[in-house]
Design a protein around this motif. Structure first.
Motif, PDB file in Angstrom:
ATOM      1  N   GLY A 106      25.723  40.983  20.978  1.00  0.00           N
ATOM      2  CA  GLY A 106      25.569  39.510  21.462  1.00  0.00           C
ATOM      3  C   GLY A 106      26.421  39.021  22.566  1.00  0.00           C
ATOM      4  N   ARG A 107      27.420  39.808  22.907  1.00  0.00           N
ATOM      5  CA  ARG A 107      28.209  39.769  24.038  1.00  0.00           C
ATOM      6  C   ARG A 107      27.654  40.133  25.303  1.00  0.00           C
ATOM      7  NH1 ARG A 107      33.878  38.888  22.711  1.00  0.00           N
ATOM      8  NH2 ARG A 107      33.897  38.063  25.132  1.00  0.00           N
ATOM      9  N   LEU A 108      27.866  39.109  26.199  1.00  0.00           N
ATOM     10  CA  LEU A 108      27.346  39.578  27.662  1.00  0.00           C
ATOM     11  C   LEU A 108      28.618  39.641  28.586  1.00  0.00           C
ATOM     12  CD1 LEU A 108      24.196  39.827  27.646  1.00  0.00           C
ATOM     13  CD2 LEU A 108      25.019  38.013  26.004  1.00  0.00           C
ATOM     14  N   ILE A 109      28.856  40.736  29.014  1.00  0.00           N
ATOM     15  CA  ILE A 109      29.789  40.906  29.856  1.00  0.00           C
ATOM     16  C   ILE A 109      29.664  41.655  31.284  1.00  0.00           C
ATOM     17  CG2 ILE A 109      32.225  41.959  30.151  1.00  0.00           C
ATOM     18  CD1 ILE A 109      32.198  40.033  27.731  1.00  0.00           C
ATOM     19  N   TYR A 110      30.319  40.896  32.453  1.00  0.00           N
ATOM     20  CA  TYR A 110      30.002  41.707  33.781  1.00  0.00           C
ATOM     21  C   TYR A 110      31.410  42.263  34.131  1.00  0.00           C
ATOM     22  CZ  TYR A 110      30.175  41.601  38.584  1.00  0.00           C
ATOM     23  OH  TYR A 110      30.540  41.668  40.093  1.00  0.00           O
ATOM     24  N   GLY A 111      31.409  43.260  34.918  1.00  0.00           N
ATOM     25  CA  GLY A 111      32.779  43.809  35.470  1.00  0.00           C
ATOM     26  C   GLY A 111      32.458  44.418  36.872  1.00  0.00           C
ATOM     27  N   ARG A 112      33.611  44.400  37.589  1.00  0.00           N
ATOM     28  CA  ARG A 112      33.453  44.762  38.970  1.00  0.00           C
ATOM     29  C   ARG A 112      34.862  45.315  39.572  1.00  0.00           C
ATOM     30  NH1 ARG A 112      30.063  43.795  43.350  1.00  0.00           N
ATOM     31  NH2 ARG A 112      31.003  43.853  45.594  1.00  0.00           N
ATOM     32  N   ASN A 113      34.948  46.412  40.255  1.00  0.00           N
ATOM     33  CA  ASN A 113      36.055  46.477  41.127  1.00  0.00           C
ATOM     34  C   ASN A 113      35.433  46.484  42.480  1.00  0.00           C
ATOM     35  OD1 ASN A 113      38.004  47.364  39.414  1.00  0.00           O
ATOM     36  ND2 ASN A 113      37.653  49.343  39.541  1.00  0.00           N
ATOM     37  N   ASN A 146      29.880  33.063  52.197  1.00  0.00           N
ATOM     38  CA  ASN A 146      29.078  34.010  51.410  1.00  0.00           C
ATOM     39  C   ASN A 146      29.830  34.645  50.522  1.00  0.00           C
ATOM     40  OD1 ASN A 146      30.226  36.064  53.037  1.00  0.00           O
ATOM     41  ND2 ASN A 146      28.873  35.813  54.742  1.00  0.00           N
ATOM     42  N   GLY A 147      29.632  35.836  49.788  1.00  0.00           N
ATOM     43  CA  GLY A 147      30.533  36.466  49.073  1.00  0.00           C
ATOM     44  C   GLY A 147      30.127  37.780  48.218  1.00  0.00           C
ATOM     45  N   GLU A 148      30.784  38.608  47.709  1.00  0.00           N
ATOM     46  CA  GLU A 148      30.346  39.754  46.836  1.00  0.00           C
ATOM     47  C   GLU A 148      29.822  39.745  45.605  1.00  0.00           C
ATOM     48  OE1 GLU A 148      33.800  41.316  49.782  1.00  0.00           O
ATOM     49  OE2 GLU A 148      32.978  39.532  49.430  1.00  0.00           O
ATOM     50  N   GLU A 149      30.444  38.723  44.903  1.00  0.00           N
ATOM     51  CA  GLU A 149      30.183  38.247  43.534  1.00  0.00           C
ATOM     52  C   GLU A 149      30.063  36.822  42.971  1.00  0.00           C
ATOM     53  OE1 GLU A 149      32.478  40.305  40.741  1.00  0.00           O
ATOM     54  OE2 GLU A 149      34.375  39.222  41.556  1.00  0.00           O
ATOM     55  N   GLY A 150      29.683  36.535  42.251  1.00  0.00           N
ATOM     56  CA  GLY A 150      29.723  35.292  41.652  1.00  0.00           C
ATOM     57  C   GLY A 150      29.209  35.168  40.199  1.00  0.00           C
ATOM     58  N   VAL A 312      40.738  45.866  46.139  1.00  0.00           N
ATOM     59  CA  VAL A 312      41.362  44.756  46.417  1.00  0.00           C
ATOM     60  C   VAL A 312      41.345  43.612  45.320  1.00  0.00           C
ATOM     61  CG1 VAL A 312      41.341  45.118  48.810  1.00  0.00           C
ATOM     62  CG2 VAL A 312      39.576  43.564  47.566  1.00  0.00           C
ATOM     63  N   TRP A 313      40.508  43.650  44.434  1.00  0.00           N
ATOM     64  CA  TRP A 313      40.319  42.666  43.271  1.00  0.00           C
ATOM     65  C   TRP A 313      39.319  43.487  42.058  1.00  0.00           C
ATOM     66  CZ3 TRP A 313      37.220  40.158  46.867  1.00  0.00           C
ATOM     67  CH2 TRP A 313      35.748  39.923  46.623  1.00  0.00           C
ATOM     68  N   SER A 314      39.490  42.859  40.871  1.00  0.00           N
ATOM     69  CA  SER A 314      38.768  43.264  39.822  1.00  0.00           C
ATOM     70  C   SER A 314      38.453  42.078  39.021  1.00  0.00           C
ATOM     71  CB  SER A 314      39.703  44.477  38.931  1.00  0.00           C
ATOM     72  OG  SER A 314      39.647  45.605  39.654  1.00  0.00           O
ATOM     73  N   SER A 315      37.208  42.019  38.743  1.00  0.00           N
ATOM     74  CA  SER A 315      36.846  40.909  37.904  1.00  0.00           C
ATOM     75  C   SER A 315      35.933  41.123  36.588  1.00  0.00           C
ATOM     76  CB  SER A 315      35.859  40.114  38.822  1.00  0.00           C
ATOM     77  OG  SER A 315      36.242  39.546  39.928  1.00  0.00           O
ATOM     78  N   ARG A 326      40.455  38.055  36.123  1.00  0.00           N
ATOM     79  CA  ARG A 326      40.541  38.657  37.475  1.00  0.00           C
ATOM     80  C   ARG A 326      42.253  39.282  37.735  1.00  0.00           C
ATOM     81  NH1 ARG A 326      39.923  34.323  39.985  1.00  0.00           N
ATOM     82  NH2 ARG A 326      37.522  34.727  40.186  1.00  0.00           N
ATOM     83  N   ALA A 327      41.991  40.645  38.404  1.00  0.00           N
ATOM     84  CA  ALA A 327      43.166  41.187  38.793  1.00  0.00           C
ATOM     85  C   ALA A 327      43.157  41.228  40.227  1.00  0.00           C
ATOM     86  CB  ALA A 327      43.266  42.641  38.282  1.00  0.00           C
ATOM     87  N   GLU A 328      44.203  40.428  40.804  1.00  0.00           N
ATOM     88  CA  GLU A 328      44.156  40.233  42.338  1.00  0.00           C
ATOM     89  C   GLU A 328      44.822  41.347  43.140  1.00  0.00           C
ATOM     90  OE1 GLU A 328      45.365  36.357  43.160  1.00  0.00           O
ATOM     91  OE2 GLU A 328      43.773  35.433  42.054  1.00  0.00           O
TER      92      GLU A 328
END
Length: 348
Positions: A106-113, A146-150, A312-315, A326-328
């Motif tokens: 039931g959890r919906l999680i997104y991650g990115r480097n 514009n952007g890479e993620e959101g 350069v960041w992780s989300s 977020r890790a900056e």
């Protein structure tokens, strides 16, 4: 990383940003060759027809800084697409990036480097948009507008990953970062986002990850001539999608022009998928997602032998609560800090 809030009509938001650029004495390398100028001009016509609001925002910036609008818009539309000859200002476009989303209990999680040359790190931004007549959203970007993620107020996450394209195959259209911005502002869920995306003209190869709070998720593998929806994989009844800097579908692999020069793209993909298929990630969702992004389960951000490349960041996004962590910087060295601005905008 800069943290900006923008609201109101698009032209006014652009003017506000332009005034900030002026105050900070920021200038832009707008040298474009004839190919890029023509690509930008044709792409701007398409952008203006489909997404006129964002063109108004670009015009607000260009008016505020005293730049020619069409030249400025053309420069932005060449980013991540055909900035191949600006070595004095922008090295050859190299970018890694791993993005994934999963549904578990039931959890919906997104991650990115987000992996880029380190000179881009200091200019990265996490921005909250509240545009008039559009979705409210958080967008993270190494550029602007514009952007890479959101993540938007409806619990829809949108992210891009770069895939190398032969210059001869590039066409006029949306670059991947404008796709992200468009879908965040216009779509409420994955189904609507896929429908909108299928009708967009695409400039160059990219992957677009989509995931919503209902658990519907997919990656759309895009080229200027073809798009393919790659559905989620299922392990132990849980769903997972992942995208890196290559095409995974057999049908799309021939369109990838990286020739393996993609910063261990397939290795990163395998680490993510294996972490779920093996059952390593079971609970403590935020913490275990942090561990995955840090490389605790295998190669993800360990670019120690690459002096001009790093994370350069992780989300991490929790799609239901709209909580963002977020890790900056390199997640092995920087702590994940909570960002509740979108949650507060939606629920307060």
């Amino acid at each position: 990383m800069y943290h900006l809030r923008l609201k109101g009509n698009h032209y006014e938001m652009g003017v506000k940003r332009g005034k900030i650029f002026n105050k900070c004495q920021i200038s832009f390398p707008l040298q474009l060759d004839n190919f890029q100028l023509e690509h930008g001009k044709q792409s701007e016509e398409m952008l203006r027809k489909i997404f006129p609001e964002v063109c108004a925002e670009i015009r607000g910036v260009s008016d505020a800084i005293g730049a020619d609008y069409l030249h400025f818009a053309s420069w932005m539309l060449c980013m991540g697409c055909c900035m191949y000859n600006l070595e004095d200002n922008f090295p050859i476009e190299i970018r890694g990036c791993t993005a994934f989303a999963y549904s578990q209990n039931g959890r919906l999680i997104y991650g990115r480097n987000n992996d880029l040359p380190p000179y881009l790190r200091d200019g990265c931004k996490s921005e909250i948009y509240a545009p008039r007549n559009g979705n409210r959203f958080n967008i993270t970007t190494s550029s602007f507008i514009n952007g890479e993620e959101g993540l938007n107020e409806h619990g829809l996450a949108v992210a891009m990953t770069f895939v190398m394209t032969d210059l001869k195959k590039i066409k006029a259209g949306f670059n991947s970062c404008f796709i992200v911005r468009y879908l965040l502002e216009k779509a409420n869920d994955t189904e609507q986002a896929v429908s909108l995306l299928m009708n967009l003209p695409i400039a160059s190869n990219c992957n677009i990850l989509l995931a919503d709070k209902s658990g519907n998720m997919a990656v759309v593998e895009c080229t200027p001539t073809l798009k393919k929806v790659r559905e989620a994989e299922i392990f132990y009844g849980n769903r997972i999608v992942c995208t890196v800097n290559s095409f995974i579908s057999d049908e799309m692999k021939p369109y990838d022009d990286a020739n393996g020069n993609d910063y261990d793209s397939h290795k990163r993909y395998k680490v993510v998928i294996d972490s779920f298929s093996s059952g390593k990630i079971r609970d403590d969702y935020i913490e275990t997602t942090e561990q995955l992004l840090k490389g605790d389960y295998g190669f993800m951000c360990q670019y120690d032998n690459e002096p001009d490349f790093e994370t350069v960041w992780s989300s991490i996004f929790d799609l239901e609560s709209l909580a963002i962590y977020r890790a900056e910087g390199d997640p092995r060295k920087k702590k994940f800090i909570s960002d509740n601005r979108l949650h507060d905008l939606k629920f307060k």
